[in-house]
Design a protein around this motif. Structure first.
Motif, PDB file in Angstrom:
ATOM      1  N   ILE A  21      20.386  70.250 -16.600  1.00 38.33           N
ATOM      2  CA  ILE A  21      21.246  69.552 -17.568  1.00 38.33           C
ATOM      3  C   ILE A  21      20.654  68.195 -17.926  1.00 38.33           C
ATOM      4  CG2 ILE A  21      23.523  68.518 -17.945  1.00 38.33           C
ATOM      5  CD1 ILE A  21      24.666  70.679 -16.067  1.00 38.33           C
ATOM      6  N   ILE A  22      20.211  67.450 -16.915  1.00 40.82           N
ATOM      7  CA  ILE A  22      19.622  66.133 -17.155  1.00 40.82           C
ATOM      8  C   ILE A  22      18.391  66.256 -18.047  1.00 40.82           C
ATOM      9  CG2 ILE A  22      18.388  64.209 -16.075  1.00 40.82           C
ATOM     10  CD1 ILE A  22      20.246  64.560 -13.648  1.00 40.82           C
ATOM     11  N   ALA A  23      17.508  67.202 -17.713  1.00 38.16           N
ATOM     12  CA  ALA A  23      16.264  67.352 -18.474  1.00 38.16           C
ATOM     13  C   ALA A  23      16.537  67.739 -19.926  1.00 38.16           C
ATOM     14  CB  ALA A  23      15.367  68.397 -17.805  1.00 38.16           C
ATOM     15  N   VAL A  24      17.413  68.712 -20.138  1.00 38.50           N
ATOM     16  CA  VAL A  24      17.665  69.203 -21.500  1.00 38.50           C
ATOM     17  C   VAL A  24      18.372  68.145 -22.345  1.00 38.50           C
ATOM     18  CG1 VAL A  24      18.886  70.930 -22.870  1.00 38.50           C
ATOM     19  CG2 VAL A  24      17.696  71.615 -20.792  1.00 38.50           C
ATOM     20  N   ASP A  28      16.846  66.330 -25.642  1.00 38.72           N
ATOM     21  CA  ASP A  28      17.637  66.487 -26.867  1.00 38.72           C
ATOM     22  C   ASP A  28      17.851  65.155 -27.580  1.00 38.72           C
ATOM     23  OD1 ASP A  28      19.553  67.761 -28.724  1.00 38.72           O
ATOM     24  OD2 ASP A  28      21.039  66.615 -27.615  1.00 38.72           O
ATOM     25  N   ALA A  29      17.875  64.059 -26.818  1.00 40.22           N
ATOM     26  CA  ALA A  29      18.143  62.747 -27.408  1.00 40.22           C
ATOM     27  C   ALA A  29      17.034  62.279 -28.346  1.00 40.22           C
ATOM     28  CB  ALA A  29      18.354  61.713 -26.303  1.00 40.22           C
ATOM     29  N   ALA A  62      25.752  62.991 -19.031  1.00 38.93           N
ATOM     30  CA  ALA A  62      25.768  61.597 -19.468  1.00 38.93           C
ATOM     31  C   ALA A  62      24.483  60.878 -19.064  1.00 38.93           C
ATOM     32  CB  ALA A  62      26.984  60.873 -18.873  1.00 38.93           C
ATOM     33  N   PHE A  63      24.022  61.117 -17.839  1.00 40.74           N
ATOM     34  CA  PHE A  63      22.812  60.448 -17.361  1.00 40.74           C
ATOM     35  C   PHE A  63      21.586  60.908 -18.142  1.00 40.74           C
ATOM     36  CE2 PHE A  63      19.247  60.160 -14.230  1.00 40.74           C
ATOM     37  CZ  PHE A  63      19.193  58.777 -14.170  1.00 40.74           C
ATOM     38  N   GLY A  64      21.487  62.212 -18.390  1.00 45.32           N
ATOM     39  CA  GLY A  64      20.369  62.724 -19.174  1.00 45.32           C
ATOM     40  C   GLY A  64      20.363  62.166 -20.582  1.00 45.32           C
ATOM     41  N   ALA A  65      21.541  62.104 -21.198  1.00 46.61           N
ATOM     42  CA  ALA A  65      21.642  61.548 -22.547  1.00 46.61           C
ATOM     43  C   ALA A  65      21.238  60.078 -22.560  1.00 46.61           C
ATOM     44  CB  ALA A  65      23.068  61.708 -23.075  1.00 46.61           C
ATOM     45  N   LEU A 145      28.515  53.649 -22.592  1.00 50.57           N
ATOM     46  CA  LEU A 145      29.856  54.062 -23.014  1.00 50.57           C
ATOM     47  C   LEU A 145      29.792  55.327 -23.869  1.00 50.57           C
ATOM     48  CD1 LEU A 145      31.379  50.588 -23.952  1.00 50.57           C
ATOM     49  CD2 LEU A 145      31.953  51.988 -21.965  1.00 50.57           C
ATOM     50  N   ALA A 146      28.824  55.347 -24.799  1.00 54.83           N
ATOM     51  CA  ALA A 146      28.687  56.498 -25.696  1.00 54.83           C
ATOM     52  C   ALA A 146      28.335  57.755 -24.917  1.00 54.83           C
ATOM     53  CB  ALA A 146      27.620  56.214 -26.753  1.00 54.83           C
ATOM     54  N   CYS A 147      27.359  57.650 -24.024  1.00 55.79           N
ATOM     55  CA  CYS A 147      26.912  58.826 -23.267  1.00 55.79           C
ATOM     56  C   CYS A 147      27.970  59.284 -22.279  1.00 55.79           C
ATOM     57  CB  CYS A 147      25.604  58.512 -22.538  1.00 55.79           C
ATOM     58  SG  CYS A 147      24.203  58.244 -23.643  1.00 55.79           S
TER      59      CYS A 147
END
Length: 205
Positions: A21-24, A28-29, A62-65, A145-147
């Motif tokens: 999840i973090i990687a994808v 994606d960002a 959230a962390f990945g984003a 906040l956004a992520c």
């Protein structure tokens, strides 16, 4: 479909799912072709069955984003800032960059938070914020906040979709992803309508 569902279930219940999840979501960002929302929502659907844990899905998304947005910001700050500085004074592109700078100074937090929900749009905004050298500390605060809100949105969207179709995981998965696509489509349609309205207003002048 059952084979695909079994593969997804094995992946979702693996301890490695959080790293996936973090990687994808990170990639994606700054490379919108990667389906960050879909992965996070799919994990949320399976979280309704107990594995993976919903909080873990939300935190990982959230962390990945957040990581990916900062990569995009750094790219814009590195290459974009230099290109903007070389734009001829009085040119249309220079005027556009100065307008973007002023807009981000006034409403940077709102723009960044809103753009996080628009694939492609969030990449453009984070690149631009880096290019105009938006303050890194403010970027981190607003982006966190956004992520965070985006991670909650994706995780809960999938989770409640999974609960609503607990008797049929396939339908729950399709419903969660379908809602995600529909919401993204609404954002894109709104952006297209706004651009068209601005173009018409400009043509009338």
């Amino acid at each position: 479909m059952e084979d695909l569902l079994d593969l997804l279930r094995q992946t979702a219940t693996s301890p490695w799912v959080y790293l996936v999840i973090i990687a994808v979501t990170a990639v994606d960002a700054f490379f919108p072709a990667v389906p960050g929302e879909t992965v996070a929502i799919t994990a949320g659907v399976f979280a309704a069955g107990g594995e993976p844990h919903l909080v873990g899905v939300i935190v990982a998304a959230a962390f990945g984003a957040l990581l990916g947005d900062h990569v995009s910001y750094a790219i814009g700050r590195g290459g974009g800032a230099q290109r903007l500085a070389r734009l001829p004074a009085g040119s249309r592109r220079r005027a556009g960059s100065e307008w973007a700078h002023r807009a981000l100074d006034r409403r940077g937090g709102i723009i960044l938070t809103t753009a996080r929900y628009v694939p492609g749009g969030r990449t453009a905004v984070t690149l631009t914020m880096g290019a105009v050298r938006y303050p890194a500390r403010s970027f981190l605060m607003y982006d966190a906040l956004a992520c965070g809100s985006w991670g909650i949105y994706c995780g809960l969207l999938g989770y409640f979709g999974g609960l609503a179709f607990a008797h049929n995981p396939t339908q729950g998965l399709l419903a969660g992803v379908g809602i995600s696509v529909a919401v993204t489509g609404l954002f894109e349609a709104a952006r297209w309508a706004r651009r068209r309205a601005r173009a018409r207003a400009t043509a009338r002048r």
